[in-house]
Design a protein around this motif. Structure first.
Motif, PDB file in Angstrom:
ATOM      1  N   UNK A 154      36.238  33.135  40.316  1.00 29.56           N
ATOM      2  CA  UNK A 154      37.328  34.181  40.300  1.00 29.56           C
ATOM      3  C   UNK A 154      38.461  33.768  41.256  1.00 29.56           C
ATOM      4  N   UNK A 155      37.922  33.873  42.402  1.00 28.93           N
ATOM      5  CA  UNK A 155      38.833  33.637  43.609  1.00 28.93           C
ATOM      6  C   UNK A 155      39.680  32.186  43.395  1.00 28.93           C
ATOM      7  N   UNK A 156      39.131  31.287  43.074  1.00 27.81           N
ATOM      8  CA  UNK A 156      39.850  29.932  42.778  1.00 27.81           C
ATOM      9  C   UNK A 156      40.881  30.112  41.581  1.00 27.81           C
ATOM     10  N   UNK A 160      45.056  29.385  42.246  1.00 30.84           N
ATOM     11  CA  UNK A 160      45.302  28.198  41.465  1.00 30.84           C
ATOM     12  C   UNK A 160      46.654  27.679  42.108  1.00 30.84           C
ATOM     13  N   UNK A 161      46.893  26.359  42.171  1.00 31.88           N
ATOM     14  CA  UNK A 161      48.360  26.012  42.193  1.00 31.88           C
ATOM     15  C   UNK A 161      48.830  26.270  43.709  1.00 31.88           C
ATOM     16  N   UNK A 162      47.995  27.107  44.535  1.00 31.02           N
ATOM     17  CA  UNK A 162      48.501  27.225  45.712  1.00 31.02           C
ATOM     18  C   UNK A 162      47.907  25.922  46.798  1.00 31.02           C
ATOM     19  N   UNK A 163      48.737  25.555  47.757  1.00 25.57           N
ATOM     20  CA  UNK A 163      48.235  24.399  48.642  1.00 25.57           C
ATOM     21  C   UNK A 163      47.506  25.141  49.869  1.00 25.57           C
ATOM     22  N   UNK A 164      46.837  24.361  50.534  1.00 27.44           N
ATOM     23  CA  UNK A 164      46.393  24.918  51.760  1.00 27.44           C
ATOM     24  C   UNK A 164      47.370  25.549  52.593  1.00 27.44           C
ATOM     25  N   UNK A 165      48.488  24.762  53.075  1.00 22.78           N
ATOM     26  CA  UNK A 165      49.626  25.443  53.872  1.00 22.78           C
ATOM     27  C   UNK A 165      49.897  26.635  53.335  1.00 22.78           C
ATOM     28  N   UNK A 166      50.012  27.009  51.890  1.00 17.80           N
ATOM     29  CA  UNK A 166      50.476  28.185  51.247  1.00 17.80           C
ATOM     30  C   UNK A 166      49.542  29.278  51.401  1.00 17.80           C
ATOM     31  N   UNK A 167      48.329  28.831  51.455  1.00 15.79           N
ATOM     32  CA  UNK A 167      47.015  29.919  51.593  1.00 15.79           C
ATOM     33  C   UNK A 167      47.148  30.370  53.053  1.00 15.79           C
ATOM     34  N   UNK A 168      47.426  29.587  53.754  1.00 17.38           N
ATOM     35  CA  UNK A 168      47.380  29.987  55.338  1.00 17.38           C
ATOM     36  C   UNK A 168      48.556  30.840  55.511  1.00 17.38           C
ATOM     37  N   UNK A 169      49.592  30.370  54.937  1.00 22.43           N
ATOM     38  CA  UNK A 169      50.796  31.401  54.863  1.00 22.43           C
ATOM     39  C   UNK A 169      50.725  32.525  54.529  1.00 22.43           C
TER      40      UNK A 169
END
Length: 188
Positions: A154-156, A160-169
């Motif tokens: 579910x969390x994935x 979905x579509x977010x980069x690691x950098x976007x998730x970190x931000x």
């Protein structure tokens, strides 16, 4: 603010985000509602916080449905996970209450239901005979294993579509807002 604008801000059931001039998403209905509320002042902060509130509401509602799909209330899920993360998968009821920031009576009621459902058992604390521990049963461990498999999927899907950098931000910005709110409550 008129009633229609207020309903838009509090419900926002069907967001229809569109890209702005920079390609960043915004919701025209929210912007319109806030333009009247802000009386000509820039409303970017209000738009951002409204988006956070809508996301939080949708996440909360979705989480509630998700836990119910696993036969649990959100509160019982939180108790199960608190016990699961403890050494030996057991904790004193008072420690559970403290961890969840609720009164002990609330935990007693929740553990009663979890025990009835066979997910938790009360056991004596061998180190302190006055203390009762809530311990996960095999059925409780199996339920958590199913929840974990489902939760990761579910969390994935949500990210979905977010980069690691976007998730970190995203993580950084959310925690920065939490920090700002906590400082505001303490008078800082």
């Amino acid at each position: 603010m008129n009633n229609a604008a207020m309903r838009t801000l509090t419900k926002w059931p069907a967001p229809r985000p569109e890209p702005d001039a920079d390609g960043r998403l915004y919701d025209p209905a929210i912007r319109l509602a806030l333009s009247d509320f802000g009386k000509g002042t820039p409303t970017i902060a209000l738009e951002a916080l409204t988006s956070v509130r809508v996301l939080a509401k949708q996440m909360h509602d979705g989480f509630q449905q998700w836990t119910e799909g696993h036969g649990l209330s959100e509160s019982r899920f939180r108790v199960l996970m608190t016990i699961y993360q403890a050494p030996d998968r057991r904790l004193p009821l008072g420690a559970i209450a403290e961890s969840l920031n609720v009164v002990p009576r609330t935990v007693t009621d929740l553990v009663d239901v979890l025990e009835r459902d066979g997910l938790v058992a009360r056991v004596r604390d061998t180190a302190d005979r006055r203390s009762t521990l809530a311990q996960l049963t095999e059925a409780g461990l199996e339920r958590i294993a199913a929840i974990r498999r489902d939760g990761v999927r579910e969390q994935a899907a949500v990210t979905r579509g977010l980069t690691d950098d976007e998730l970190t931000q995203l993580r950084h910005l959310c925690l920065l807002l939490v920090q700002n709110m906590n400082e505001g409550r303490s008078g800082a």
